[in-house]
Design an enzyme around this catalytic site. Structure first.
Site, mmCIF file in Angstrom:
data_model
loop_
_atom_site.group_PDB
_atom_site.id
_atom_site.type_symbol
_atom_site.label_atom_id
_atom_site.label_comp_id
_atom_site.label_asym_id
_atom_site.label_seq_id
_atom_site.Cartn_x
_atom_site.Cartn_y
_atom_site.Cartn_z
ATOM 1 N N TYR A 1 -3.480 1.764 0.733
ATOM 2 C CA TYR A 1 -2.131 2.300 0.922
ATOM 3 C C TYR A 1 -1.793 3.383 -0.099
ATOM 4 O O TYR A 1 -0.885 4.175 0.117
ATOM 5 C CB TYR A 1 -1.077 1.199 0.837
ATOM 6 C CG TYR A 1 -1.193 0.089 1.842
ATOM 7 C CD1 TYR A 1 -2.087 0.130 2.905
ATOM 8 C CD2 TYR A 1 -0.398 -1.033 1.726
ATOM 9 C CE1 TYR A 1 -2.175 -0.907 3.816
ATOM 10 C CE2 TYR A 1 -0.471 -2.078 2.641
ATOM 11 C CZ TYR A 1 -1.367 -2.010 3.679
ATOM 12 O OH TYR A 1 -1.458 -3.040 4.568
ATOM 13 N N GLY A 2 -2.500 3.396 -1.232
ATOM 14 C CA GLY A 2 -2.293 4.438 -2.233
ATOM 15 C C GLY A 2 -1.016 4.293 -3.046
ATOM 16 O O GLY A 2 -0.610 5.239 -3.714
#
Length: 111
Positions: free
Chosen positions: A86-87
């Site tokens: 998802y970063g």
């Protein structure tokens, strides 16, 4: 509740209901909340991105992942779902660390 931010409007009754939501019993004796806050695309895309594209208007206020998770914890979520993919794990972690919610009250799913 007085502990919620001015941008987070929720009654104390609703907050308590979320904190005390139905749970799933685990084999180790713990109870896992059945309602969680997912962080996929949180902090990257406005909640209504598809409708914004269709209408040509962004609408609403964009928030960082840290702000979103902070608000989720303030309103009573205790199960947070995230992933390296998802970063935004760093921001999710900052929100959790700064929340004041005891770690033993939280269930964190990271993939």
């Amino acid at each position: 509740s007085s502990s919620t931010s001015s941008s987070t409007k929720m009654s104390a009754t609703d907050r308590d209901a979320l904190i005390n939501c139905p749970t799933i019993p685990l084999n180790n004796g713990m109870s896992h909340p059945s309602i969680g806050f997912g962080t996929y695309k949180v902090g990257f895309i406005p909640a209504s991105a598809s409708s914004a594209v269709a209408t040509g208007s962004a609408g609403g206020t964009e928030k960082t992942a840290e702000e979103c998770v902070t608000e989720a914890l303030e309103v009573g979520y205790r199960f947070i779902e995230c992933a390296e993919f998802y970063g935004n794990e760093s921001e999710v972690g900052k929100a959790i660390a700064n929340s004041g919610v005891p770690r033993e009250e939280l269930f964190i799913c990271s993939k």
